[in-house]
Motif scaffolding. Sequence first.
Motif, PDB file in Angstrom:
ATOM      1  N   UNK A 170      58.095  85.028   6.317  1.00  0.00           N
ATOM      2  CA  UNK A 170      57.104  84.488   7.246  1.00  0.00           C
ATOM      3  C   UNK A 170      57.673  83.376   8.115  1.00  0.00           C
ATOM      4  N   UNK A 171      58.885  82.972   7.850  1.00  0.00           N
ATOM      5  CA  UNK A 171      59.561  82.027   8.738  1.00  0.00           C
ATOM      6  C   UNK A 171      60.337  82.870   9.738  1.00  0.00           C
ATOM      7  N   UNK A 172      59.852  82.989  10.923  1.00  0.00           N
ATOM      8  CA  UNK A 172      60.422  83.917  11.885  1.00  0.00           C
ATOM      9  C   UNK A 172      61.653  83.311  12.538  1.00  0.00           C
ATOM     10  N   UNK A 185      59.221  76.077  15.844  1.00  0.00           N
ATOM     11  CA  UNK A 185      58.667  75.555  14.599  1.00  0.00           C
ATOM     12  C   UNK A 185      57.172  75.369  14.624  1.00  0.00           C
ATOM     13  N   UNK A 186      56.540  75.494  15.811  1.00  0.00           N
ATOM     14  CA  UNK A 186      55.095  75.316  15.925  1.00  0.00           C
ATOM     15  C   UNK A 186      54.365  76.475  15.266  1.00  0.00           C
ATOM     16  N   UNK A 187      53.259  76.193  14.575  1.00  0.00           N
ATOM     17  CA  UNK A 187      52.474  77.237  13.929  1.00  0.00           C
ATOM     18  C   UNK A 187      51.796  78.114  14.975  1.00  0.00           C
ATOM     19  N   UNK A 220      48.502  82.442   1.452  1.00  0.00           N
ATOM     20  CA  UNK A 220      48.561  82.325   2.900  1.00  0.00           C
ATOM     21  C   UNK A 220      49.967  81.914   3.318  1.00  0.00           C
ATOM     22  N   UNK A 221      50.422  82.489   4.419  1.00  0.00           N
ATOM     23  CA  UNK A 221      51.756  82.213   4.918  1.00  0.00           C
ATOM     24  C   UNK A 221      51.665  81.868   6.403  1.00  0.00           C
ATOM     25  N   UNK A 222      52.378  80.842   6.778  1.00  0.00           N
ATOM     26  CA  UNK A 222      52.378  80.406   8.169  1.00  0.00           C
ATOM     27  C   UNK A 222      53.486  81.101   8.940  1.00  0.00           C
ATOM     28  N   UNK A 223      53.159  81.585  10.133  1.00  0.00           N
ATOM     29  CA  UNK A 223      54.148  82.178  11.030  1.00  0.00           C
ATOM     30  C   UNK A 223      54.411  81.178  12.141  1.00  0.00           C
ATOM     31  N   UNK A 224      55.683  80.782  12.283  1.00  0.00           N
ATOM     32  CA  UNK A 224      56.044  79.732  13.227  1.00  0.00           C
ATOM     33  C   UNK A 224      56.874  80.293  14.370  1.00  0.00           C
ATOM     34  N   UNK A 276      44.669  86.001   9.246  1.00  0.00           N
ATOM     35  CA  UNK A 276      43.585  85.049   9.004  1.00  0.00           C
ATOM     36  C   UNK A 276      43.177  84.364  10.293  1.00  0.00           C
ATOM     37  N   UNK A 277      44.178  83.870  11.051  1.00  0.00           N
ATOM     38  CA  UNK A 277      43.842  83.136  12.272  1.00  0.00           C
ATOM     39  C   UNK A 277      45.049  83.057  13.183  1.00  0.00           C
ATOM     40  N   UNK A 278      44.770  82.760  14.460  1.00  0.00           N
ATOM     41  CA  UNK A 278      45.815  82.447  15.425  1.00  0.00           C
ATOM     42  C   UNK A 278      45.605  81.009  15.884  1.00  0.00           C
ATOM     43  N   UNK A 279      46.686  80.270  16.034  1.00  0.00           N
ATOM     44  CA  UNK A 279      46.589  78.869  16.456  1.00  0.00           C
ATOM     45  C   UNK A 279      46.885  78.699  17.937  1.00  0.00           C
ATOM     46  N   UNK A 280      47.152  79.795  18.619  1.00  0.00           N
ATOM     47  CA  UNK A 280      47.478  79.735  20.042  1.00  0.00           C
ATOM     48  C   UNK A 280      46.755  80.875  20.762  1.00  0.00           C
ATOM     49  N   UNK A 281      46.787  80.833  22.088  1.00  0.00           N
ATOM     50  CA  UNK A 281      46.226  81.910  22.905  1.00  0.00           C
ATOM     51  C   UNK A 281      47.227  82.243  23.997  1.00  0.00           C
ATOM     52  N   UNK A 282      47.025  83.336  24.641  1.00  0.00           N
ATOM     53  CA  UNK A 282      47.935  83.759  25.703  1.00  0.00           C
ATOM     54  C   UNK A 282      48.019  82.688  26.783  1.00  0.00           C
ATOM     55  N   UNK A 283      49.241  82.407  27.212  1.00  0.00           N
ATOM     56  CA  UNK A 283      49.471  81.398  28.235  1.00  0.00           C
ATOM     57  C   UNK A 283      49.875  80.045  27.685  1.00  0.00           C
TER      58      UNK A 283
END
Length: 682
Positions: A602-604, A637-639, A649-653, A624-631
């Motif tokens: 999960x660490x890309x 390193x940002x989630x 749960x695993x964070x994708x950065x 589960x969720x997205x912390x960003x949107x298009x644009x």
Amino acid sequence: MFTKILIANRGEIACRVAATARKMAIQTVAVYSKADAQAKHVAACDEAVYIGEGEGNSPKESYLRWQAILAAAQATGAQAIHPGYGFLSENEDFAQACADAGLVFIGPPPSAIKAMGLKAESKQLMEKAGVPLVPGYHGANQDEALLQKEADRIGYPALIKASAGGGGKGMRIVERSEDFAAALASCKREAINSFGDEAVLIEKYVQRPRHIEIQVFGDAHGNYVYLFERDCSVQRRHQKVLEEAPAPGMPQSMREAMGKAAVDAARAVNYTGAGTVEFIVEQQGGYDAPDKMKFYFMEMNTRLQVEHPVTEAITGLDLVEWQLRVASNEKLPMRQDQLKINGHAIEARICAENPDNGFLPATGSLNVYRKPLHSAFERSDLRIDDGVRQGDAISPYYDSMIAKLIVHGATREEALAKLDRALSETQIVGLATNVQFLRHVVKSDAFAQGKLDTALIQREEKVLFHQEKLPLAGVISAWIAHVLIAERASQTSDPFSKRDGWRPFGITTRRFAFEWHDQPVQAELSYLHDGATLLHITQADTKLQGLLTCEQDATVEDLDVKVSFADQRFKASVHASSHEKGQVASIFTAQGATQLIVIDPFIQIAEGGAQAGRLTAPMPGKLVSFAVKAGDTVKAGQTLAVMEAMKMEHTIAAPKDGVVSEILFAPGDQVSDGAELIKLAA
């Protein structure tokens, strides 16, 4: 006898002196730098005084400030100062300043330190005392033409040595007469830069040399003894790695001759206290001809040596206690005819360094520091002298030595076996160490057979460096066993807390990814319906398969495991810590130790995915969720998103800086392994 002494040193020697003083009901005062404010030696003493100035960390700003040390001794009411070794232990001005301040310097008189401090002058003095010297020139005339003439007379190979040198600096080996002038110029430049004195001496370069030293003691009543010899031939960069007593293959007649020469050397300078006379021993007939060995005086160390515990082990004596008694004007506790050798002892210096990278010193924290069982200061078959505890930092300011591991056995073979086992039980995580390298040396044929000389490490480099003693199957199975044991430990009575992959139909398979020695490794663990686990390991063309069983080793602490896989059965200790790619596992077994990088999918950070601007699901799961949107503009390193898989749960950065160009799924969606989740543009 003293009632209070100040210890003008740090680390293991300060702890060592404090232990003996406590046994003798003597109070101790520690001194410390800013970096050592919470150090073990500070806690080991009854009082402690800060002696730093400025930043207060470097030796110059702390342990070499002898005026501050004297002031600390006077302020605390100490009657004497023990200098340990290093720092001020061989400083004649400090010894004299102690006397002028009414304090006892626990060591030889300043005149003896001065007499033995310069190589050329000390050898002239030894020549008058009848102590054997390496053929050479030790005169004051430094005319280059004269030095060349003397080298030609002695013969080649010849050794040029800085008169004020030490630690391997200011030394050049010259093979031919025509190379002498250039080597001399180079040696003098290094000598003036290192010691402020360009004077040199010329000696015959001894072939297959052994470094053998004699422990001597003298008192103020004219009594002298030698406490036998130590072999310190195993060295790197002219610094000792392993020391042992007595010296392997030493004839009794030579032991007595060297002992007499050492006592003569001490008597020549009216020596008192503990000292070490170092000899270079020429093996004229090779390794198996001890009767043809010749010894020559090299230098005298006017202090206690780092390797003194091996002498204590074979004599049953406490040399620090002898130092304190002699310094308080008592006579030597024993005569020469009362001293006997009992068995064999070996000391290994455990250092923070990377042997496979030129012994480059290492710094860091002792995140894990597990010592062999039954180690204590009291004389026994196993002893560890150290000045650190788990969690302490190894700073760049002082020596890289972490600890000294000393073993004693009835024979050398027994001592070797005990040393290897003790090293195998020594676990240090947080920085590079030489523990595995020491095991390679101890188990090498040359060392085991006593074929010793100061070039042993260079001579045996093929079997000492870049050695991996653990098989792939053992490394991977140890980590997965560690994971399974940890999961069992966290399991509750709730059946849904079980992480055994049970399902009513089919077989659950877990996938693992690793890097070992920069090579990718994959593993699959399948949960069979009878409760067994089947492990598949793949690395390049290597494929291994077998049933994996494991259980916690109840005889030790933490998550040590007993592992059975592919006809291998072994015990392992596994310590995991964070890594940029996931985790790094430090794995210790009786066979050896290694490190394994455990990839967190999960660490890309995969280079291919980053280059393509893709972010994919590393395994099947639910978004589960997205912390960003298009644009959105994102930083490395940002989630970006959170996935749920295997009840966690695993964070994708973000693998790099960029702009989110498209989000391809919505929260709650189930995705398959490898599905592209987000497009990331540069």
